[in-house]
Design a protein around this motif. Structure first.
Motif, PDB file in Angstrom:
ATOM      1  N   THR A 139       0.355  -1.819   0.261  1.00  0.00           N
ATOM      2  CA  THR A 139       0.285   0.056   0.184  1.00  0.00           C
ATOM      3  C   THR A 139       0.949   1.492  -0.079  1.00  0.00           C
ATOM      4  OG1 THR A 139      -1.928  -0.970   1.206  1.00  0.00           O
ATOM      5  CG2 THR A 139      -1.673   1.130   1.179  1.00  0.00           C
ATOM      6  N   LEU A 140       2.008   1.233   0.616  1.00  0.00           N
ATOM      7  CA  LEU A 140       2.479   2.144   0.202  1.00  0.00           C
ATOM      8  C   LEU A 140       3.405   3.240   0.025  1.00  0.00           C
ATOM      9  CD1 LEU A 140       4.381   4.574   2.137  1.00  0.00           C
ATOM     10  CD2 LEU A 140       6.275   2.706   2.650  1.00  0.00           C
ATOM     11  N   TYR A 141       3.803   1.109  -1.087  1.00  0.00           N
ATOM     12  CA  TYR A 141       4.216   2.439  -2.560  1.00  0.00           C
ATOM     13  C   TYR A 141       3.709   2.038  -3.970  1.00  0.00           C
ATOM     14  CZ  TYR A 141       9.100   0.730  -0.250  1.00  0.00           C
ATOM     15  OH  TYR A 141      10.205   1.355   0.795  1.00  0.00           O
ATOM     16  N   THR A 142       2.719   1.942  -4.375  1.00  0.00           N
ATOM     17  CA  THR A 142       1.052   2.545  -4.581  1.00  0.00           C
ATOM     18  C   THR A 142       0.639   3.180  -4.328  1.00  0.00           C
ATOM     19  OG1 THR A 142       0.628  -0.084  -4.497  1.00  0.00           O
ATOM     20  CG2 THR A 142      -0.681   1.089  -5.795  1.00  0.00           C
ATOM     21  N   ALA A 143       0.961   3.863  -2.894  1.00  0.00           N
ATOM     22  CA  ALA A 143       0.163   4.765  -3.115  1.00  0.00           C
ATOM     23  C   ALA A 143       1.386   6.426  -3.599  1.00  0.00           C
ATOM     24  CB  ALA A 143       0.509   5.513  -1.651  1.00  0.00           C
ATOM     25  N   ASP A 144       3.322   5.769  -3.518  1.00  0.00           N
ATOM     26  CA  ASP A 144       3.693   6.691  -4.049  1.00  0.00           C
ATOM     27  C   ASP A 144       4.267   6.745  -4.996  1.00  0.00           C
ATOM     28  OD1 ASP A 144       4.526   7.466  -1.235  1.00  0.00           O
ATOM     29  OD2 ASP A 144       5.983   5.748  -1.291  1.00  0.00           O
ATOM     30  N   LEU A 145       3.386   5.912  -6.215  1.00  0.00           N
ATOM     31  CA  LEU A 145       3.492   5.479  -7.478  1.00  0.00           C
ATOM     32  C   LEU A 145       2.156   6.365  -8.100  1.00  0.00           C
ATOM     33  CD1 LEU A 145       4.499   3.929  -9.549  1.00  0.00           C
ATOM     34  CD2 LEU A 145       3.275   1.960  -9.527  1.00  0.00           C
ATOM     35  N   LEU A 146       1.742   6.361  -7.664  1.00  0.00           N
ATOM     36  CA  LEU A 146       0.155   6.658  -7.361  1.00  0.00           C
ATOM     37  C   LEU A 146       0.152   8.648  -7.229  1.00  0.00           C
ATOM     38  CD1 LEU A 146      -2.475   4.283  -6.760  1.00  0.00           C
ATOM     39  CD2 LEU A 146      -2.246   4.848  -9.576  1.00  0.00           C
ATOM     40  N   GLY A 147       1.095   9.019  -6.609  1.00  0.00           N
ATOM     41  CA  GLY A 147       1.105   9.740  -6.853  1.00  0.00           C
ATOM     42  C   GLY A 147       0.844  11.051  -5.195  1.00  0.00           C
ATOM     43  N   ALA A 148       0.332  10.033  -4.371  1.00  0.00           N
ATOM     44  CA  ALA A 148      -0.589  10.036  -2.790  1.00  0.00           C
ATOM     45  C   ALA A 148       0.756  11.398  -1.841  1.00  0.00           C
ATOM     46  CB  ALA A 148      -1.283   9.134  -2.442  1.00  0.00           C
ATOM     47  N   LYS A 149       0.561  12.409  -1.200  1.00  0.00           N
ATOM     48  CA  LYS A 149       1.188  13.167  -1.049  1.00  0.00           C
ATOM     49  C   LYS A 149       1.507  12.850   0.585  1.00  0.00           C
ATOM     50  CE  LYS A 149       2.495  17.799   1.347  1.00  0.00           C
ATOM     51  NZ  LYS A 149       1.434  19.083   2.106  1.00  0.00           N
ATOM     52  N   ALA A 150       3.077  11.498   0.483  1.00  0.00           N
ATOM     53  CA  ALA A 150       3.549  11.004   1.756  1.00  0.00           C
ATOM     54  C   ALA A 150       4.022  12.615   2.946  1.00  0.00           C
ATOM     55  CB  ALA A 150       4.524  10.239   1.695  1.00  0.00           C
ATOM     56  N   ASP A 206      13.287   8.443   1.363  1.00  0.00           N
ATOM     57  CA  ASP A 206      13.434   8.147   3.362  1.00  0.00           C
ATOM     58  C   ASP A 206      12.627   7.018   3.408  1.00  0.00           C
ATOM     59  OD1 ASP A 206      15.199  10.542   3.895  1.00  0.00           O
ATOM     60  OD2 ASP A 206      14.122  11.660   2.572  1.00  0.00           O
ATOM     61  N   GLN A 207      11.283   7.387   3.278  1.00  0.00           N
ATOM     62  CA  GLN A 207       9.975   6.102   3.753  1.00  0.00           C
ATOM     63  C   GLN A 207      11.092   4.323   4.138  1.00  0.00           C
ATOM     64  OE1 GLN A 207       7.106   6.024   0.070  1.00  0.00           O
ATOM     65  NE2 GLN A 207       6.799   8.253   1.464  1.00  0.00           N
ATOM     66  N   THR A 208      11.764   4.306   2.403  1.00  0.00           N
ATOM     67  CA  THR A 208      12.430   3.104   2.623  1.00  0.00           C
ATOM     68  C   THR A 208      13.208   2.710   3.757  1.00  0.00           C
ATOM     69  OG1 THR A 208      12.086   2.658   0.219  1.00  0.00           O
ATOM     70  CG2 THR A 208      13.346   1.229   1.353  1.00  0.00           C
ATOM     71  N   LYS A 209      14.602   3.656   4.140  1.00  0.00           N
ATOM     72  CA  LYS A 209      15.145   4.056   5.136  1.00  0.00           C
ATOM     73  C   LYS A 209      15.228   3.623   6.559  1.00  0.00           C
ATOM     74  CE  LYS A 209      16.792   8.015   5.158  1.00  0.00           C
ATOM     75  NZ  LYS A 209      17.929   9.320   6.087  1.00  0.00           N
ATOM     76  N   TYR A 210      13.728   4.294   6.454  1.00  0.00           N
ATOM     77  CA  TYR A 210      13.030   4.114   8.520  1.00  0.00           C
ATOM     78  C   TYR A 210      12.308   2.733   8.131  1.00  0.00           C
ATOM     79  CZ  TYR A 210      13.958   8.930   8.611  1.00  0.00           C
ATOM     80  OH  TYR A 210      14.129  10.601   8.579  1.00  0.00           O
ATOM     81  N   LEU A 212       9.022   3.105  -8.983  1.00  0.00           N
ATOM     82  CA  LEU A 212       9.807   2.222  -8.075  1.00  0.00           C
ATOM     83  C   LEU A 212       8.237   1.646  -7.682  1.00  0.00           C
ATOM     84  CD1 LEU A 212      11.173   1.464  -5.282  1.00  0.00           C
ATOM     85  CD2 LEU A 212       9.561   2.945  -4.116  1.00  0.00           C
ATOM     86  N   ALA A 213       7.932   0.336  -8.000  1.00  0.00           N
ATOM     87  CA  ALA A 213       6.207  -0.181  -7.794  1.00  0.00           C
ATOM     88  C   ALA A 213       6.422  -1.540  -6.983  1.00  0.00           C
ATOM     89  CB  ALA A 213       5.794  -0.588  -9.571  1.00  0.00           C
ATOM     90  N   VAL A 223       6.459 -11.335  -3.288  1.00  0.00           N
ATOM     91  CA  VAL A 223       6.145  -9.844  -2.766  1.00  0.00           C
ATOM     92  C   VAL A 223       7.071  -9.296  -2.800  1.00  0.00           C
ATOM     93  CG1 VAL A 223       5.085  -8.301  -1.502  1.00  0.00           C
ATOM     94  CG2 VAL A 223       4.262 -10.673  -1.320  1.00  0.00           C
ATOM     95  N   GLY A 224       7.970  -8.106  -3.686  1.00  0.00           N
ATOM     96  CA  GLY A 224       8.576  -7.422  -3.889  1.00  0.00           C
ATOM     97  C   GLY A 224       8.026  -6.276  -4.346  1.00  0.00           C
ATOM     98  N   VAL A 225       9.720  -5.037  -4.515  1.00  0.00           N
ATOM     99  CA  VAL A 225       9.718  -4.268  -4.783  1.00  0.00           C
ATOM    100  C   VAL A 225      10.134  -3.799  -6.503  1.00  0.00           C
ATOM    101  CG1 VAL A 225       9.565  -2.048  -5.257  1.00  0.00           C
ATOM    102  CG2 VAL A 225       9.416  -3.108  -2.747  1.00  0.00           C
ATOM    103  N   TYR A 226       9.611  -3.177  -7.720  1.00  0.00           N
ATOM    104  CA  TYR A 226      10.977  -2.738  -8.383  1.00  0.00           C
ATOM    105  C   TYR A 226      10.875  -1.322  -9.244  1.00  0.00           C
ATOM    106  CZ  TYR A 226      11.199  -1.746 -13.442  1.00  0.00           C
ATOM    107  OH  TYR A 226      11.739  -1.422 -14.455  1.00  0.00           O
ATOM    108  N   PHE A 227      12.160  -1.372  -9.470  1.00  0.00           N
ATOM    109  CA  PHE A 227      13.353  -0.724  -8.852  1.00  0.00           C
ATOM    110  C   PHE A 227      13.551  -0.163 -10.410  1.00  0.00           C
ATOM    111  CE2 PHE A 227      16.940   1.870  -8.312  1.00  0.00           C
ATOM    112  CZ  PHE A 227      16.336   3.335  -7.517  1.00  0.00           C
ATOM    113  N   ARG A 228      13.485   1.457 -11.101  1.00  0.00           N
ATOM    114  CA  ARG A 228      14.876   1.848 -11.844  1.00  0.00           C
ATOM    115  C   ARG A 228      14.600   2.965 -11.767  1.00  0.00           C
ATOM    116  NH1 ARG A 228      13.742   4.786 -16.577  1.00  0.00           N
ATOM    117  NH2 ARG A 228      11.279   4.361 -16.153  1.00  0.00           N
ATOM    118  N   LEU A 229      16.607   2.927 -11.994  1.00  0.00           N
ATOM    119  CA  LEU A 229      16.756   4.946 -11.994  1.00  0.00           C
ATOM    120  C   LEU A 229      17.215   5.288 -12.687  1.00  0.00           C
ATOM    121  CD1 LEU A 229      17.327   7.231  -9.922  1.00  0.00           C
ATOM    122  CD2 LEU A 229      19.489   5.980  -9.303  1.00  0.00           C
TER     123      LEU A 229
END
Length: 247
Positions: free
Chosen positions: A92-103, A109-113, A230-231, A239-245
């Protein structure tokens, strides 16, 4: 065993109290803000204290017996969905980020914490399991506290901290699935009520402290990077996370 648990709790609370007092003196945090922080620790602290008091009690045995009759087939009963839905707050956290929700924080920093919270929570959880060595309802060892519950509640607490100011519904949503995780640990005959309560309190408490002190606050090598994808990914029981930079 109960005396050992209370000694650990008193030691932990004393440490947090001393640490908080030193932080207030050095950083000159105003009293109003400090009171709000203390208030935020009431729920997780209560879960830990009440859960510890209930450990081995007649009440939690009655709750266990209401779900299980003690037969051989019943002991092995399990609904394994709790193994999967414990990751729901992260998705839910990363999906919200992907959809542009204001965090509250940048995704790094989210991933770090999130990593810091889970490392500390896992360490405390496994230390408790090894030190207390309480038997599970199905007879297996290392019941107290519940690892599934502490992990899922720490993730839900991170989701809450990130979106509590911008999207309260999204922020609170993680606790619905984590409550289900804790309930299923009891229904699946894997944990006692006290294991789940302390696991939940521990996960929330560690997250509150991490977001209060914000370790490695200024470390973010990706803050100015562009074209970042990031998705979350789900495949079967993984369950995992896809990352591209992009540079």
């Amino acid at each position: 065993m109960r005396k050992t648990m209370f000694s650990l709790l008193l030691g932990a609370l004393s440490f947090f109290q001393q640490t908080q007092a030193q932080t207030i003196d050095s950083l000159q945090i105003d009293s109003k803000k400090d009171k709000i922080k203390i208030r935020q620790l009431v729920v997780p602290g209560s879960l830990i204290i009440v859960g510890s008091a209930l450990s081995g009690s007649h009440l939690e045995h009655e709750i266990k017996n209401s779900f299980h009759d003690g037969t051989e087939n019943d002991i092995d009963f399990q609904l394994p969905i709790d193994d999967l839905i414990q990751y729901t707050p992260i998705v839910t956290l990363y999906t919200a980020d992907l959809l542009g929700a204001k965090a509250k924080n940048h995704w790094f920093d989210q991933t770090k914490y999130l990593a810091i919270v889970n490392i500390i929570t896992a360490g405390l959880t496994h230390a408790g399991k090894n030190l207390i060595d309480k038997d599970r309802p199905n007879g297996h060892p290392q019941s107290f506290p519940s690892g599934h519950t502490s992990f899922s509640f720490s993730n839900a607490a991170v989701l809450y901290e990130e979106f509590k100011d911008s999207s309260p519904i999204l922020a609170w949503s993680g606790y619905s699935t984590t409550t289900l995780v804790g309930s299923l640990r009891i229904v699946n005959n894997r944990h006692w009520l006290s294991d789940v309560m302390v696991g939940a309190g521990l996960g929330i408490l560690v997250t509150k402290l991490v977001y209060h002190f914000e370790p490695l606050k200024n470390w973010n090598p990706f803050k100015k990077s562009k074209e970042i994808t990031l998705a979350p990914t789900v495949s079967g029981d993984h369950v995992g996370v896809y990352f591209r930079l992009g540079f």
